[in-house]
Design a protein around this motif. Structure first.
Motif, mmCIF file in Angstrom:
data_model
loop_
_atom_site.group_PDB
_atom_site.id
_atom_site.type_symbol
_atom_site.label_atom_id
_atom_site.label_comp_id
_atom_site.label_asym_id
_atom_site.label_seq_id
_atom_site.Cartn_x
_atom_site.Cartn_y
_atom_site.Cartn_z
ATOM 1 N N SER A 9 67.375 58.711 75.710
ATOM 2 C CA SER A 9 67.911 59.606 76.384
ATOM 3 C C SER A 9 68.327 61.261 75.881
ATOM 4 N N ASN A 10 66.990 62.266 76.107
ATOM 5 C CA ASN A 10 66.990 63.384 75.915
ATOM 6 C C ASN A 10 67.515 63.308 74.352
ATOM 7 N N ILE A 11 66.627 62.953 73.838
ATOM 8 C CA ILE A 11 66.385 63.014 72.172
ATOM 9 C C ILE A 11 65.687 64.015 72.507
ATOM 10 N N ASN A 12 66.504 65.215 70.940
ATOM 11 C CA ASN A 12 66.363 65.631 70.488
ATOM 12 C C ASN A 12 66.242 66.228 69.133
ATOM 13 N N LYS A 13 65.010 66.256 68.539
ATOM 14 C CA LYS A 13 65.086 66.361 67.173
ATOM 15 C C LYS A 13 64.687 68.157 66.690
ATOM 16 N N SER A 14 65.728 69.034 66.134
ATOM 17 C CA SER A 14 65.378 70.319 65.328
ATOM 18 C C SER A 14 65.894 70.215 63.747
ATOM 19 N N TYR A 15 64.883 71.307 62.840
ATOM 20 C CA TYR A 15 64.973 71.461 62.001
ATOM 21 C C TYR A 15 64.836 73.200 61.549
ATOM 22 N N LYS A 16 66.087 73.716 60.574
ATOM 23 C CA LYS A 16 66.717 74.696 59.822
ATOM 24 C C LYS A 16 65.450 74.883 59.330
ATOM 25 N N ASN A 17 64.483 76.547 59.490
ATOM 26 C CA ASN A 17 63.496 76.975 58.516
ATOM 27 C C ASN A 17 64.235 78.229 58.100
ATOM 28 N N GLY A 18 65.302 78.419 57.165
ATOM 29 C CA GLY A 18 65.351 79.725 57.167
ATOM 30 C C GLY A 18 66.370 80.211 58.754
ATOM 31 N N LYS A 26 61.563 66.799 71.979
ATOM 32 C CA LYS A 26 62.141 67.800 73.106
ATOM 33 C C LYS A 26 62.131 66.875 73.878
ATOM 34 N N ASP A 27 63.390 66.451 74.972
ATOM 35 C CA ASP A 27 64.013 65.590 75.608
ATOM 36 C C ASP A 27 63.512 64.668 76.069
ATOM 37 N N ILE A 28 63.664 63.677 74.657
ATOM 38 C CA ILE A 28 62.654 62.808 74.592
ATOM 39 C C ILE A 28 63.697 61.378 76.121
ATOM 40 N N HIS A 29 62.317 60.903 76.667
ATOM 41 C CA HIS A 29 63.162 59.635 77.581
ATOM 42 C C HIS A 29 62.276 58.669 77.204
ATOM 43 N N LEU A 30 62.684 57.810 76.652
ATOM 44 C CA LEU A 30 62.071 56.622 76.695
ATOM 45 C C LEU A 30 62.608 55.219 76.011
ATOM 46 N N LYS A 214 50.491 52.559 75.691
ATOM 47 C CA LYS A 214 50.480 53.647 74.835
ATOM 48 C C LYS A 214 51.302 54.725 75.559
ATOM 49 N N ILE A 215 51.233 55.519 73.777
ATOM 50 C CA ILE A 215 53.033 56.802 74.143
ATOM 51 C C ILE A 215 51.822 57.483 73.710
ATOM 52 N N VAL A 216 51.576 58.401 74.349
ATOM 53 C CA VAL A 216 50.738 60.311 73.435
ATOM 54 C C VAL A 216 52.456 60.900 73.033
ATOM 55 N N LEU A 217 52.579 61.131 72.172
ATOM 56 C CA LEU A 217 53.199 62.807 71.995
ATOM 57 C C LEU A 217 52.371 63.919 71.893
ATOM 58 N N ARG A 218 53.060 65.162 72.242
ATOM 59 C CA ARG A 218 52.101 66.697 71.931
ATOM 60 C C ARG A 218 53.192 67.775 71.927
ATOM 61 N N ASP A 219 52.941 68.505 70.834
ATOM 62 C CA ASP A 219 54.192 69.324 70.522
ATOM 63 C C ASP A 219 55.506 68.916 70.885
ATOM 64 N N GLY A 220 56.519 68.012 70.829
ATOM 65 C CA GLY A 220 57.439 66.753 70.789
ATOM 66 C C GLY A 220 57.565 67.000 72.032
ATOM 67 N N VAL A 221 57.381 66.396 72.747
ATOM 68 C CA VAL A 221 56.276 66.275 73.912
ATOM 69 C C VAL A 221 56.149 64.694 74.438
ATOM 70 N N ILE A 222 56.797 63.382 75.786
ATOM 71 C CA ILE A 222 55.638 62.339 76.232
ATOM 72 C C ILE A 222 54.495 63.185 77.099
ATOM 73 N N THR A 223 53.325 63.348 76.998
ATOM 74 C CA THR A 223 52.630 63.403 77.964
ATOM 75 C C THR A 223 51.936 63.342 78.324
ATOM 76 N N GLU A 224 51.786 61.644 78.096
ATOM 77 C CA GLU A 224 50.945 60.169 78.286
ATOM 78 C C GLU A 224 51.981 59.087 78.129
ATOM 79 N N ASP A 225 52.204 57.471 78.934
ATOM 80 C CA ASP A 225 53.135 56.554 78.643
ATOM 81 C C ASP A 225 52.324 56.455 79.662
#
Length: 231
Positions: A9-18, A26-30, A214-225
């Motif tokens: 629920s509302n899974i986010n993952k970020s990395y610091k780059n400088g 981004k806000d993954i629900h699965l 089948k689940i498809v991710l694009r740019d950190g978002v689930i676009t198909e399920d």
């Protein structure tokens, strides 16, 4: 009604780059139910491997809630996470990750050693699962003496030996030729028919066709399920 094994629920993952923050998920629900065979797809950089690592407790989300078999695991200690991984998740990787100095039987025994299973029981179970993947005659061979397909069968036996709730397969055919890859997928399909829950990352559409969801991710978002019936 099937048992729910995974709820994100509302899974986010970020990395610091400088000074920049890169949002990978981004806000993954699965939700995944017991007995599903799920293929996760997406272009390079879509976040599919990051999602797999979070599901497999190899990485933590930046925010959100992860319930695995009724337990909220997002904030468990590393020691408790390792115990959950060992007992509830079996891993199959593209590069096999077999220990080169151990034979097939000894490689399959490893999760049982970590779980504290007695030596005689370890050998019995390991032989049983090597037989299941049709490698009885190769159990005393080192990885260097095995073909790619045989190595992956050892990895699958190792993933199964602790009777986990979930098998996570990360590009399980990626290092194999087409014929051998199809044989490995037929083995995973047979395990699914036995009731195993399998979550697989793949970039190959023909491999994803083995799954019933089948689940498809694009740019950190689930676009198909979407699910399909598999006969």
């Amino acid at each position: 009604m099937k048992k729910q094994l995974i709820k994100l629920s509302n899974i986010n993952k970020s990395y610091k780059n400088g000074d920049q923050e890169l949002r990978v998920l981004k806000d993954i629900h699965l939700e995944v139910e017991e007995g599903e065979f799920v293929a996760i797809m997406g272009p390079s950089g879509s976040g599919k491997s990051t999602l797999m690592n979070i599901i497999g407790l190899l990485d933590r989300s930046s925010s959100g809630e992860y319930i695995l078999e009724d337990t909220e695991v997002s904030h468990l200690s590393e020691k408790k996470l390792a115990k959950v991984r060992n007992h509830q998740i079996g891993f199959v990787f593209q590069q096999f990750f077999l220990l080169s100095k151990l034979n097939a039987l000894q490689n399959v025994e490893l999760p049982l050693i970590y779980a504290g299973v007695a030596s005689s029981k370890r050998q019995e179970l390991s032989k049983q699962f090597l037989e299941k993947v049709e490698l009885t005659e190769r159990m005393h061979h080192l990885p260097s003496e095995l073909s790619g397909g045989q190595k992956q069968r050892v990895a699958i036996a190792r993933a199964l030996v602790n009777d986990p709730s979930i098998i996570l397969a990360d590009e399980p055919t990626g290092a194999l030729d087409t014929k051998t890859g199809n044989q490995i997928m037929e083995l995973l399909t047979a395990l699914h028919r036995e009731g195993r829950t399998i979550i697989m990352v793949t970039h190959e559409p023909e491999i994803a066709e083995y799954a019933n969801r089948k689940i498809v991710l694009r740019d950190g978002v689930i676009t198909e399920d979407h699910r399909k019936e598999v006969y």
